[in-house]
Design a protein around this motif. Sequence first.
Motif, PDB file in Angstrom:
ATOM      1  N   LEU A 222      25.280  -5.230  41.838  1.00 15.77           N
ATOM      2  CA  LEU A 222      25.542  -6.754  41.832  1.00 15.77           C
ATOM      3  C   LEU A 222      24.422  -7.451  40.871  1.00 15.77           C
ATOM      4  CD1 LEU A 222      25.861  -7.600  45.458  1.00 15.77           C
ATOM      5  CD2 LEU A 222      27.717  -6.805  44.149  1.00 15.77           C
ATOM      6  N   TRP A 226      26.298 -13.733  40.936  1.00 16.11           N
ATOM      7  CA  TRP A 226      26.716 -13.374  42.311  1.00 16.11           C
ATOM      8  C   TRP A 226      25.524 -12.523  42.974  1.00 16.11           C
ATOM      9  CZ3 TRP A 226      29.522 -13.517  46.428  1.00 16.11           C
ATOM     10  CH2 TRP A 226      29.900 -12.416  47.010  1.00 16.11           C
ATOM     11  N   VAL A 230      23.955 -13.068  46.591  1.00 14.65           N
ATOM     12  CA  VAL A 230      23.936 -12.076  47.728  1.00 14.65           C
ATOM     13  C   VAL A 230      22.541 -11.732  48.214  1.00 14.65           C
ATOM     14  CG1 VAL A 230      24.504  -9.657  48.156  1.00 14.65           C
ATOM     15  CG2 VAL A 230      26.284 -11.115  47.053  1.00 14.65           C
ATOM     16  N   ARG A 234      20.842 -12.131  51.832  1.00 12.62           N
ATOM     17  CA  ARG A 234      20.143 -10.591  52.541  1.00 12.62           C
ATOM     18  C   ARG A 234      18.610 -11.532  52.790  1.00 12.62           C
ATOM     19  NH1 ARG A 234      20.365  -5.497  51.874  1.00 12.62           N
ATOM     20  NH2 ARG A 234      18.076  -5.351  51.074  1.00 12.62           N
ATOM     21  N   LEU A 252      29.104 -17.115  51.726  1.00 12.31           N
ATOM     22  CA  LEU A 252      29.806 -15.756  51.291  1.00 12.31           C
ATOM     23  C   LEU A 252      31.362 -15.913  51.736  1.00 12.31           C
ATOM     24  CD1 LEU A 252      27.193 -13.143  52.280  1.00 12.31           C
ATOM     25  CD2 LEU A 252      27.864 -13.870  50.006  1.00 12.31           C
ATOM     26  N   LEU A 277      27.654  -9.267  54.234  1.00 12.03           N
ATOM     27  CA  LEU A 277      27.103  -8.556  53.344  1.00 12.03           C
ATOM     28  C   LEU A 277      27.500  -7.196  52.925  1.00 12.03           C
ATOM     29  CD1 LEU A 277      23.431  -9.805  54.247  1.00 12.03           C
ATOM     30  CD2 LEU A 277      24.375 -10.057  52.124  1.00 12.03           C
ATOM     31  N   ALA A 280      30.144  -7.630  50.678  1.00  8.79           N
ATOM     32  CA  ALA A 280      29.659  -7.899  49.439  1.00  8.79           C
ATOM     33  C   ALA A 280      29.222  -6.796  48.308  1.00  8.79           C
ATOM     34  CB  ALA A 280      28.519  -8.956  49.494  1.00  8.79           C
ATOM     35  N   HIS A 281      28.513  -5.861  49.267  1.00 12.75           N
ATOM     36  CA  HIS A 281      28.031  -4.689  48.608  1.00 12.75           C
ATOM     37  C   HIS A 281      29.149  -3.783  48.189  1.00 12.75           C
ATOM     38  CE1 HIS A 281      23.890  -5.720  48.336  1.00 12.75           C
ATOM     39  NE2 HIS A 281      23.838  -5.992  49.737  1.00 12.75           N
ATOM     40  N   THR A 286      34.131  -9.782  41.327  1.00 15.26           N
ATOM     41  CA  THR A 286      33.879 -11.013  41.928  1.00 15.26           C
ATOM     42  C   THR A 286      35.131 -11.546  42.235  1.00 15.26           C
ATOM     43  OG1 THR A 286      33.624 -12.332  39.862  1.00 15.26           O
ATOM     44  CG2 THR A 286      31.521 -11.354  40.742  1.00 15.26           C
TER      45      THR A 286
END
Length: 910
Positions: A222, A226, A230, A234, A252, A277, A280-281, A286
């Motif tokens: 990432l 963006w 993220v 975290r 998110l 999360l 997201a990973h 995006t």
Amino acid sequence: MEAHNTASTGIPGLDRTIDRLRLGDNVVWQVDATGDFTEVTLPYVRRALEVGREVHYIRFSTAPPLLPDLPGVVVHEVDATAGFELFTTRIHQLIGQSGTFAYYVFDCLSDLLDIWHSDLMVMNFFTVTCPYLYDLDTVAYFCLLRRRHSATTIAGVRETTQLLLELHRIDDQLYVHPLKVWARYSPTMFFPHRLDGDEVEPVTSSEESARLFATLGGRVELTDHWGDLVEDARTALVEGDEEARRAARDLLLEVMVGRGGRLVELCRRHFTLGDLLGVAHRLVGTGRIGGKSVGMLVARAILDHDGADRFRANLEAHDSFYVGSDHFYTYVVSNGWWRLRMQQKEPESFMEAGARLRERLARGKFPPSVREDFWRVLDHFGQSPFIVRSSSLLEDDYGNAFAGKYESVFLVNQGSPEERHRALEDAVRTVYASSMSPEALAYRRQRGLEFRDEQMALLVQRVSGDHHGDLFFPHAAGVGNSANLYVWSPEIDADAGMLRMVVGLGTRAVDRTRKDYARIVALGAPLSLGLTDEGDAARFSQRRMDVLSLPTDERIAVPVAQVVEGDRPTGRGVRTDGPGRGRGHAAGSGGRPGGVGGSRADQQLEESAGGIADGAAGGTADRTADGAAEETWSLFLSTDRAAVRRLEELGRPASAAPRIVDFHGLLADTDFAPWMRDVLAALQGAYDYPVDIEFTLNVTPRGWRVNLLQCRPLQTRGPGRAVEVVEPEDPAQCLLATRGGFMGGNVRLELDHVVLVRPDAYLGLGTQDRHEVARRVGGLNRELAGRHVMYLGPGRWGTTTPGLGVPVTFAEISGATVLGELTHAPGDFHPELSWGSHFFQDLVETGIFYVAVMDDAPGTVFNPQLVLERPNVLAELVPEAAPLAGVVHVAAFEDLELRADVVTQRLVCS
């Protein structure tokens, strides 16, 4: 000495996996710790010394040496602080002096970052050094620390090197995952492999692979804003208070799912910050992840966070990727199609511009950054089959399922990395182009969605299953509904839900076939088959199964017998799509199984029974296609009891009886059925609406595991928004209305013809004339093919006894949109939801909606005069049926619509 032009890694199992090293190979290992690199490097060095090769260790790091002092290894100390040019020049001089056929080990290239502070220069060093080593027929080992380098650097290394291998340590177990092996190929080369001493074993099952990669994380790199967002999330998860975590979660959620609506609120209730999360990973690019991805993820979150912890042990892990919706716009913009996209937003050019855009979407080029994103997806899956599925912004939402409107593409994922990359790009183009298909655009227009923002995101899922010889498939798969759409017996609780299951890939459960049958499981009575004649069990069972063929890189249909008995398909499989890929929702081919050995009489018995030859006689029952124990297949197949009786009557051994796919062992001897019932109830409770799901089932050494592939609010068949059954203002203008008494789900069906067999007139006919009525109905079925027709008749359609109803064959009624059965007390005609006929499975397979019109039931309205007052067009359609015009009345309609809602159990046709 080693064989000509080859070299050894020193690990025999790894040599077999990658077809040995070649002189000239540069081998790059991505590792988490240099100690792991040492563990695979020492066997390589020792083997090289054994066969008399020169081994050179290039030292430039201040970290401890990667190799211990070994006699025969020449150590070269090179100063990297002098800068890129002097350092590279010195190493090239050493390589030139050493000449051909030398072996090399380099210090960890990542240590150069601490000296040069430039990832670009690390890539440049490797890019100029690797070809020189190749030209001199050397073999060289390098390593990179995982997550220390940019995607650009890794891409440059991949492009230049001959071998790129990932090395992972999990619970003190080493795994090798080849990402690139130049000029070699095998069907399992690019799977992760367990390293156990000298042996290397591929990890091929989806269940174990998903667990492995869930442990590894499999994160997408990432960057930019963006990435910062993220990282802030975290930090909030680790260090923030409850308010900070909630704010991060909502942000998110807004970015990846949306800002409002019932589905977003469902996610807000069930997604934790940690859940988001994790998504997201795995987000490639995006933007939003789309409805199909959201449905799958929120369903898993509902089950995973269940307070009773009832579901987790039997859920197969997943390791999906999500191609964000921004990549769709990037594809459009980078190819210069934005103006055409804007034209498609205009009402007058919505369809025409969409058609032109569809043609372009199917052949565009991807920007380099997007192509590199695709490489990372391929690196993760290796050679595991996966499927690229549509996941548009509007898909799988409440009321808008888009079922079957967008494409999904199976990738068997065989061949070289370059071939697999091209196949992935083609699959993405196919799904993108389907967003502008005529069917999809018409669906949007019918539902008033033509000018809503509809970008195409993608869900990339590992195909659940394992290798079975040269085939890949899950043991079973299916779809499920939390509300039973096919209640055929009073003992069945409709609220318990239902499943539609097949062995093999789930395509036959999603897409009905005319010549093959899925197993309908009423979770309220899972062992009930819905048949009154035991002999029908074989006739209405599955004969062929969809699988992925690894040698031919395609999806094929094969007889179940071939798989169960280990008979490999050699040209006998029926392709269900083009080479290298299969449509995710393409119907498979039907047909009876081919002969599987034994006498001609055995084959005739098999054909008459519609079963699968067992081959159990002679002690061969445990010879299955994948070597699995017989007890695994016994969960899905049972001996045909009706065939046993016929054999006994003939004085032949019962062991010659075929087996049928009935899932009896799974449903009777495991807790699968109650577990699935609880799953559907939990999901319906969370959605506050009936749901339907797609799933697979694999039997592993750890027990049976279900992979939940999709979940959405129960879809509506037909045009328009979600079903809203409106009570007729004037009951006299309502053709029929019922409370309950129907099967087939939520529907909104436009009808253009009604065929009414008048109960009173039919009652006055003799037996021969009643058969004549059935034949003329068959003629209407042919003439009205392609129309939306409702057939209404007294008693039971398809009965073999004319005194109980109209004795049509299924072929004579197969084109019906709606099939209605009427009570008529004078003739003792009584429709039954318990079919007791062959039609139940056929109606399910063809998707015909069924309604029982019982005039004495509360809430029932039936006004046949609305049909009879219209001209009877029977003679125009079937002239030879004119003498029956007083019995069969065919009326055309322009504005007749049937709506049925499974939630309220209300049906209205007016």
